[in-house]
Design a protein around this motif. Sequence first.
Motif, short mmCIF file in Angstrom:
data_model
loop_
_atom_site.label_atom_id
_atom_site.label_comp_id
_atom_site.label_asym_id
_atom_site.label_seq_id
_atom_site.Cartn_x
_atom_site.Cartn_y
_atom_site.Cartn_z
N THR A 129 0.86 -1.21 0.22
CA THR A 129 0.03 -0.04 -0.03
C THR A 129 0.79 1.18 0.09
OG1 THR A 129 -1.82 -1.07 1.14
CG2 THR A 129 -1.86 1.24 1.25
N SER A 235 -0.79 4.35 4.97
CA SER A 235 -0.63 2.98 4.48
C SER A 235 -1.14 1.99 5.63
CB SER A 235 0.66 2.45 3.89
OG SER A 235 1.65 2.47 5.04
N CYS A 273 -5.94 4.24 -5.19
CA CYS A 273 -4.98 3.40 -4.56
C CYS A 273 -5.31 2.29 -3.77
CB CYS A 273 -4.50 4.70 -3.61
SG CYS A 273 -3.08 5.66 -4.35
N SER A 277 -4.22 -1.43 -4.03
CA SER A 277 -3.58 -1.91 -2.81
C SER A 277 -4.18 -3.41 -2.60
CB SER A 277 -3.73 -1.11 -1.62
OG SER A 277 -3.29 0.18 -1.77
#
Length: 293
Positions: A129, A235, A273, A277
């Motif tokens: 991530t 993250s 994202c 991820s």
Amino acid sequence: MNDTGGVFQIDMTLERVFDTLTEVPTFPEVVQKALALLDDPMATMADVEELLRYDQAITANILRVTNSAHFGLPQQVSNLQTALALLGTDQIRQILMVSASLPYLSRPLNGYGLTARELWAHAIGCAVTAEILAGELGHGEPSLPFTAALLHDLGKIVLDLHLGIRLEEIRLLVERERLPFDEAEWRVLGADHAVIGYELLHQWNFPPGICRAVRNHHDPDLYVQDDLSAIMALSNILAVSLGMGVHGDSFRYRIAPDLAERLGLSGESLDRCIARSLDAFYAARDLVGLVPA
């Protein structure tokens, strides 16, 4: 008198934890040297091969990943030189870090209620991530966020090994007041696992930026001070929220507005994202094939 005695006992407990950091086996020197070579514009892949060829475990992992179905090669690769050429620098870095980190991340953390598989999966989830966030944000060195995220919970391992009953005190506080573990750690110890992780990585001579990101990843006042810390913090929040190796704790983690603002992430970018991820997490888990049972 009791309060004073309690503070003294907490300080002594924390002092013992810091003393034990020197007893933790150091991060493999061969990996540190190989990572330095990969970052050295004057070094060649032949230099990397010469260094790694004598480490059987790392060589075996590199060959196994190269020969996995992910690459779909027409024939098996049986030598390190060919494998390194096929993998490329970024994948070599990841394999080196994952191989070197496995001994630290392959034991259950009973004090935190984490199995070895959960600990390892969370580390992998955070790492991929962080790498994706870094790429989305145009961060110059995505290998730094990957490394910081992979190692961000090392302090938990140290505390789990050495605190014993004090860690149970922290866990009861988490359950009774529904606190995140880091807040409960501060209440009981006067420090948290991020501080311990920072000290350990500092002793292992990791780059200051990585050490700082690990130290800052739970502190809202600190993780907005630099990009790497902000990426590390986000993250971790995303990995927890997405259930990457953890359970039952996601409601305690929210993305602070100033964190998203610090990184300049739009809602659309964040959604992109998150989707990438999750895909990367499942792919890495299957590809690496090192997740403990």
